[in-house]
Design a protein around this motif. Structure first.
Motif, PDB file in Angstrom:
ATOM      1  N   ASN A 198       0.825  -1.202   0.000  1.00  0.00           N
ATOM      2  CA  ASN A 198       0.000   0.000   0.000  1.00  0.00           C
ATOM      3  C   ASN A 198       0.864   1.259   0.000  1.00  0.00           C
ATOM      4  O   ASN A 198       0.511   2.265  -0.629  1.00  0.00           O
ATOM      5  CB  ASN A 198      -0.924  -0.004   1.220  1.00  0.00           C
ATOM      6  N   GLU A 199       2.000   1.227   0.678  1.00  0.00           N
ATOM      7  CA  GLU A 199       2.924   2.366   0.665  1.00  0.00           C
ATOM      8  C   GLU A 199       3.468   2.605  -0.743  1.00  0.00           C
ATOM      9  O   GLU A 199       3.577   3.753  -1.189  1.00  0.00           O
ATOM     10  CB  GLU A 199       4.084   2.116   1.633  1.00  0.00           C
ATOM     11  N   SER A 241       0.747   4.328  -2.778  1.00  0.00           N
ATOM     12  CA  SER A 241       0.533   5.736  -2.426  1.00  0.00           C
ATOM     13  C   SER A 241       1.680   6.621  -2.912  1.00  0.00           C
ATOM     14  O   SER A 241       1.474   7.808  -3.197  1.00  0.00           O
ATOM     15  CB  SER A 241       0.378   5.879  -0.909  1.00  0.00           C
ATOM     16  N   GLN A 273      -7.305   2.270   0.870  1.00  0.00           N
ATOM     17  CA  GLN A 273      -6.712   3.524   0.402  1.00  0.00           C
ATOM     18  C   GLN A 273      -5.457   3.943   1.161  1.00  0.00           C
ATOM     19  O   GLN A 273      -4.581   4.594   0.603  1.00  0.00           O
ATOM     20  CB  GLN A 273      -7.764   4.649   0.492  1.00  0.00           C
ATOM     21  N   THR A 274      -5.363   3.587   2.444  1.00  0.00           N
ATOM     22  CA  THR A 274      -4.238   4.058   3.260  1.00  0.00           C
ATOM     23  C   THR A 274      -3.614   2.903   4.032  1.00  0.00           C
ATOM     24  O   THR A 274      -4.263   1.865   4.261  1.00  0.00           O
ATOM     25  CB  THR A 274      -4.689   5.133   4.264  1.00  0.00           C
ATOM     26  N   THR A 275      -2.374   3.115   4.444  1.00  0.00           N
ATOM     27  CA  THR A 275      -1.691   2.091   5.240  1.00  0.00           C
ATOM     28  C   THR A 275      -2.347   1.920   6.601  1.00  0.00           C
ATOM     29  O   THR A 275      -2.359   0.813   7.154  1.00  0.00           O
ATOM     30  CB  THR A 275      -0.214   2.461   5.420  1.00  0.00           C
TER      31      THR A 275
END
Length: 273
Positions: free
Chosen positions: A101-102, A105, A185-187
């Motif tokens: 996920n990082e 992004s 969507q986010t870590t």
């Protein structure tokens, strides 16, 4: 030497050298695995989950609850260490989804997909690198257990076989969190949902206590919990016993996880926008 001669020499140099062969999927996967391992060199804090947390949990449960649950800390260690090993490695599988996920992004993910390589290489490489993390976590737990008084009757062979079984299960489970890393969507969301899924299956298991003292409805869940089955298999292997049916069940669950989540993850990876 005039410009035409220089151009002829340059052309000859280019023609004489063959184009390097196109890398195969195995080579590119290993390259991405090495990339993931190099990240540990520059951000060593990533190893906290495989170093500090297993030590903390082992010491805390052994000396706070060992006497009450087993009569002595030494007796409880024989029961606890295989369970702590399972818990530590299972929790470590979350890192695969967080790391992916990082990359998404930061835009690194899009660069990987534009490269002329085997498509799944970034995912497979990350999973291979995390297997190294699982192995390191297992070694730390076993060494700490031996220092505190854990004595596996199954000798080195039983311990190694148990660790291999944990690695197989953890590799299959990591596909679940890789999928979450692609969806969310986010870590923070990946970490939060992953822990929400893991806490019930790890604490509602036989890692810390014998389920015989639990209510019937809870005991029924604990007995069919894959984490409990894995922990029981590990205790038996490290205790010098081999229960083929338990091991088969662990392998079946691992295969089912891969068959379900690996294709879904690869579909999401190819169609990620």
């Amino acid at each position: 030497m005039n410009s035409e001669q220089q151009m002829n020499k340059m052309r000859a140099a280019l023609v004489d050298h063959k184009r390097p062969p196109h890398p195969n999927g195995f080579a590119t996967s290993l390259a991405f695995a090495w990339r993931a391992l190099l990240k540990i060199k520059y951000v060593p804090e990533q190893l906290l989950d495989v170093t500090f947390f297993p030590v903390m949990f082992t010491l805390m449960f052994t000396y706070l609850f060992g006497g009450a649950l087993a009569g002595s800390t030494t007796d409880y260690l024989q029961f606890l260490i295989p369970g702590i090993l399972v818990q530590t490695v299972v929790f470590t599988t979350v890192y695969t989804g967080v790391s992916l996920n990082e990359d998404i992004s930061k835009g690194t993910f899009d660069r990987f997909r534009s490269m002329p390589i085997w498509g799944p290489s970034p995912l497979v490489g990350a999973l291979l690198a995390d297997t190294v993390r699982y192995t390191l976590a297992s070694i730390i737990v076993i060494i700490l257990g031996l220092i505190l008084g854990f004595r596996p009757a199954g000798s080195v062979l039983g311990v190694v076989a148990g660790i291999m079984l944990v690695l197989i299960f953890s590799f299959s489970l990591s596909w679940v969190f890789t999928m979450l890393g692609l969806i969310l969507q986010t870590t923070k969301a990946v970490m939060g949902i992953s822990m929400t899924l893991l806490f019930p299956v790890t604490f509602a298991s036989n890692i810390f206590v014998d389920p015989a003292t639990m209510p019937g409805w809870l005991r029924a869940f604990v007995n069919i919990n894959p984490v409990s089955i894995l922990t029981t298999s590990l205790r038996q292997l490290m205790g010098g016993q081999v229960n083929g049916m338990q091991i088969i069940w662990v392998l079946v669950v691992s295969a089912v996880l891969i068959l379900i989540f690996a294709p879904v993850t690869m579909y999401l990876y190819r169609n990620k926008r």
